[in-house]
Design a protein around this motif. Structure first.
Motif: not given
Length: 261
Positions: A48, A52, A201-205, A254-255
């Protein structure tokens, strides 16, 4: 605004009496190890953070990479890069980045120094990225503010969910009787950025790779971080097995991103 962040980071200092006996810098990083990670990212660009950056990058656009290391967060986008501005405190890291950028044909401006101390001499870019840096930054609000001022389109951060040395906490207790902190975390970064007025905004993996593939590699790293001599490697391995720490679970990455203007 970031007083709690600063206080939480301060708790990660190594007690002076332990640091005084360290045979090597416990906070040091290996340029070769970072370069291996960059080469893996170049061979298999994914995730991500790169996505982004790429979606906000115009054709032939520019990226400011703060705490660039050897370029893992920016060089995989070489085909779309008109210029890379790389900021780092390490000459050795920047040399590894520059050699790869030259091989990839990426025009690169190197700025040696600590952010935001060198912000005044750093040009703006379409996208500003900083990957795996913020846990080294006491003045996080100032860091993020200058990063955002230098981004024409977007700011992107990559970081672990908790302090990257957290995996060592049981070993600190075992060898030194020292209880290490649990904070700060990625959610603290999100809160600070939001208080600065950014629409975060954020997402994780899960991290794309395990931290260690061999116990011996873990022991070598742990000895350095724990201020132990390399002759304690077998003791570290025994403790890791006793404490049921192997294999080391993958970190969660996290991004975070927000539009700058």
């Amino acid at each position: 605004m970031d007083e709690q962040w600063r206080a939480d980071l301060a708790l990660w200092r190594i007690p002076e009496e332990i640091a005084a006996g360290a045979p090597a810098d416990p906070w040091g990083h290996s340029p070769a190890r970072f370069a291996e990670r960059t080469d893996r990212a170049l061979a298999e660009p994914e995730g991500p953070t790169l996505a982004r950056i790429a979606e906000a990058l115009p054709p032939g656009g520019s990226v400011l990479d703060v705490g660039a290391g050897t370029g893992a967060a920016s060089l995989p986008l070489a085909a779309d890069l008109g210029e890379l501005v790389a900021v780092d405190v390490s000459d050795a890291m920047l040399a590894e980045l520059a050699s790869r950028a030259e091989r990839l044909g990426v025009p690169t401006r190197i700025i040696r120094g600590r952010w935001p101390d060198v912000a005044a001499e750093t040009p703006e870019a379409d996208v500003a990225v900083s990957a795996h840096v913020v846990y080294n930054v006491p003045d996080l609000a100032g860091f993020l503010t200058e990063l955002t001022r230098h981004a024409r389109r977007r700011v992107v951060l990559e970081l672990t969910g908790c302090h990257p040395m957290s995996w060592l906490n049981p070993l600190w207790q075992h060898f030194h009787g020292v209880t290490r902190p649990r904070r700060p975390t990625a959610h603290d970064v999100i809160d600070i950025a939001a208080k600065l007025g950014y629409d975060v905004h954020h997402e994780s993996r899960p991290a794309p790779l395990t931290r260690f593939t061999e116990l011996e590699d873990l022991a070598e790293s742990a000895c350095r971080r724990l201020c132990l001599g390399r002759d304690r490697a077998d003791d570290v391995i025994a403790a890791v097995i006793e404490l049921d720490m192997w294999p080391v679970p993958r970190d969660r990455w996290f991004t975070l991103w927000w539009e700058s203007r």
